[in-house]
Every structure is written in C-alpha cells, then in structure tokens.
Design an enzyme around this catalytic site. Structure first.
Site, PDB file in Angstrom:
ATOM      1  N   LYS A   1       0.840  -1.203   0.000  1.00 41.36           N
ATOM      2  CA  LYS A   1       0.000   0.000   0.000  1.00 41.36           C
ATOM      3  C   LYS A   1       0.872   1.248   0.000  1.00 41.36           C
ATOM      4  O   LYS A   1       1.784   1.391   0.822  1.00 41.36           O
ATOM      5  CB  LYS A   1      -0.915   0.023   1.225  1.00 41.36           C
ATOM      6  CG  LYS A   1      -2.138  -0.851   1.088  1.00 41.36           C
ATOM      7  CD  LYS A   1      -3.027  -0.751   2.311  1.00 41.36           C
ATOM      8  CE  LYS A   1      -3.910   0.471   2.280  1.00 41.36           C
ATOM      9  NZ  LYS A   1      -4.875   0.470   3.405  1.00 41.36           N
ATOM     10  N   ILE A   2       0.544   2.150  -0.911  1.00 39.48           N
ATOM     11  CA  ILE A   2       1.309   3.383  -1.087  1.00 39.48           C
ATOM     12  C   ILE A   2       0.321   4.524  -1.308  1.00 39.48           C
ATOM     13  O   ILE A   2      -0.652   4.369  -2.049  1.00 39.48           O
ATOM     14  CB  ILE A   2       2.253   3.274  -2.300  1.00 39.48           C
ATOM     15  CG1 ILE A   2       3.250   2.117  -2.118  1.00 39.48           C
ATOM     16  CG2 ILE A   2       2.996   4.576  -2.550  1.00 39.48           C
ATOM     17  CD1 ILE A   2       4.048   1.789  -3.371  1.00 39.48           C
TER      18      ILE A   2
END
EC number: 2.2.1.2
Length: 333
Positions: free
Chosen positions: A135-136
């Site tokens: 997740k970014i």
C-alpha cells in the site's frame, strides 16, 4: 433468504478492513487490508502482546551489533506490520495489503526501497510476493514508485485516492489495485456544504467510485477498483458489483444480519462511453490536485493521520521494549 453480505460476496470480492485477527477469522474474507491506524489499534490490544514481543526480538536479531533504540524501533515498525500480515495470511486464502511508511509519501526512491524490504521480510517467512499488496499513498511520487515496483512483479495498492486524476494516473501506470476512499469524500462534502445527508447514489464518494469503475471497464484497464473507507451501509450497497470492497468488521456484522434483496449497481457492461483517453503528466497531475480542494485536503490529512499513527506505534514499541529490558534486569538480579 440470503443475507446482504452473502449476496454482496457473490458479485464483489469482500475484503476485511482490519488488523484484528479474530474479526478476520469470524468473517473469512478472501483478502484483508491494513494501514498504520489499524496496526496501531491491533498493537494496543493485550491479546497481541506476544506478537509485538516477537517483532521486537526479530528486529534485534536482524540488526547489526551496536544498534540504537531508534534503529530498533524503526526496524520493528516494519517487522510488526509483516508479523500481523503473516498471521492474517494464515486465515485468508487471498492477499493482504501492507502499507509503506506514510512519511515516505513524497519520496519515490525511499518508497521503492521500503516496499522491497517488506517483500523480503515476507519472503523470510516463506510468503511469496503474489500474496502481498504494497500500500502506497497516491501522490505523484507514490504512483511513480508503484510503477517501478509493478515492473519488478511487486503488486501495489494505491491508497488515499480521492479523485479521477489519481485513479487514471494509476491505471496508466498499470498499478494492480486502487482504493478510492468513499467515506472521506463524503465527510468533506458534509463539512463544506452543511448538508447532513447524501442518500444512495447522490453520495459524492459513491459518484466518484462509480465514475472511476465505469471508465476503467470501458477502457479495458486491468487495475482493480476497491472501494474503501465507508461511513454507512448505503454506500456499500450502492457499490455492489465493484471489483472489491474493503469493509470494517462493524459493517460486515450488520451486512451479515440484514436480509432482503441486494441489487447489483456496478457491472462491466454498464459503461458511460467516454470519448477521451485521459492521461496526466506530472504538471497536469499536480495542477489537477491543486484545483481539487477536496482531494488535496483529504490526501494531506490522510498522510498526516497515518504518519501520526506510525509515530504513536513507535512510542508503543519503545515502551514495550523498555518493559522487556527492565524485566530481564530484574530477573538477572
């Protein structure tokens, strides 16, 4: 009659939005998502103190001699996220999303390096990268980092996504999955308009995700759309048929109890026939975000909130490490 949750699961991949292992065991979703706030909440739970201790021990073993407490805590933040992810993967059949430190959201190279490290930590536990989504935050730098990672076979989930520009930029970069934040979009519109209720399809978060979903399907993008951050059951029902929906345990429980017919609202065949192929270069992306007050404010707020959660987690880990050291000293005496 089947529950709303059962019906939803037949048309959408239902994902558990939690780091709580008991909740995941209860609802048996295919996938699960975590974020710094959820990991922090789980870490505060006394039931998981052994997991925290294992993370600290693993970090001690991973660091070279002469490490400082700061080194240890930074290492343990990564370790604890992976330890929770590892335990989650024992329960689910699909993927877990593990988030990169939000404080790196504007640093492409640092984000890439952190993601590679998380994947390697999972690999040390015998977990293949195919079961992990990194997740970014969907900043320009974050999307560019994810584009690099995807080319290495590291699948990414771009989070804190609030508008069409962010979504299309991710799709053009061939990102595996995006998480548009339905409820936070609603929060902003409620605060700005003073309107207390947006019903069903009038919900601005629902409108945003619907637009993104339909455009992606029309253009044949492979990027999966996972609605996130819900404030009520109506938002979830209005997005029935979306690729994935990540839902908090309290709403999963309500959906499980509720009966009645659930109508599919999103479908690959329901297209809106855009004539334009949108593509945003960096200057266009930044201008679009600047002009979209809601998206820019919510992105900033989200990064700040997740960063604070990481800092609080670091404090919790340091406190626990001190307790362990003191206990060892007392035992030795």
């Amino acid at each position: 009659m089947k529950s709303i949750l059962e019906q939803l699961s037949s048309m959408t991949v239902v994902v558990a939005d939690t780091g709580d292992l008991d909740s995941i065991k209860k609802f048996q979703p295919r996938d699960a998502t975590t974020n710094p706030s959820l990991i922090l909440a789980a870490a505060k739970n006394p039931d998981y103190v052994k997991l925290i201790d294992k993370s600290l021990e693993s970090s001690e073993n991973a660091l070279p001699q002469g490490f400082t407490e700061i080194d240890l805590i930074k290492e343990t933040v990564d370790q604890v996220s992976v330890f929770f992810g590892k335990e989650i993967l024992k329960i689910i059949s699909g993927r877990v999303s593990t988030e990169v430190d939000a404080r790196l959201s504007f640093d492409t190279q640092a984000t890439v390096e952190k993601a590679r490290k998380l994947i390697n930590l999972y690999k040390n536990f015998g977990i293949e990268k195919e079961r992990i989504l990194i997740k970014i935050a969907a900043t320009w730098e974050g999307i560019k980092a994810a584009e690099i990672l995807e080319k290495e076979g590291i699948k990414c989930n771009l989070t804190l996504l609030f508008n069409f520009c962010q979504a299309v930029t991710c799709a053009n970069a061939k990102i595996t999955l995006i998480s548009p934040f339905v409820g936070r979009i609603l929060d902003w519109h409620k605060a700005k308009t003073g309107k207390t209720s947006f019903v069903g399809a009038e919900d601005p978060g629902v409108i945003s995700v619907t637009q993104i979903y339909k455009y992606f399907k029309e253009k044949g993008f492979k990027t999966e759309v996972m609605g996130a951050s819900f404030r009520n059951l109506d938002e979830i029902k209005e997005l029935a048929g979306c690729d994935l929906l990540t839902i908090a345990p309290k709403f999963l429980e309500e959906l499980k109890k509720e009966k009645g017919e659930l109508v599919r609202k999103l479908d690959v065949s329901t297209q809106i026939n855009h004539s334009i192929d949108y593509e945003f270069e960096e200057k266009d992306f930044r201008l679009s975000m600047l002009e979209d007050q809601m998206a820019s404010e919510k992105l900033s707020e989200g990064i700040t909130g997740f960063s604070k959660a990481i800092e609080e987690l670091e404090e919790l880990l340091l406190k626990r490490y001190s307790e362990i050291k003191n206990h060892k000293l007392i035992s030795a005496n």
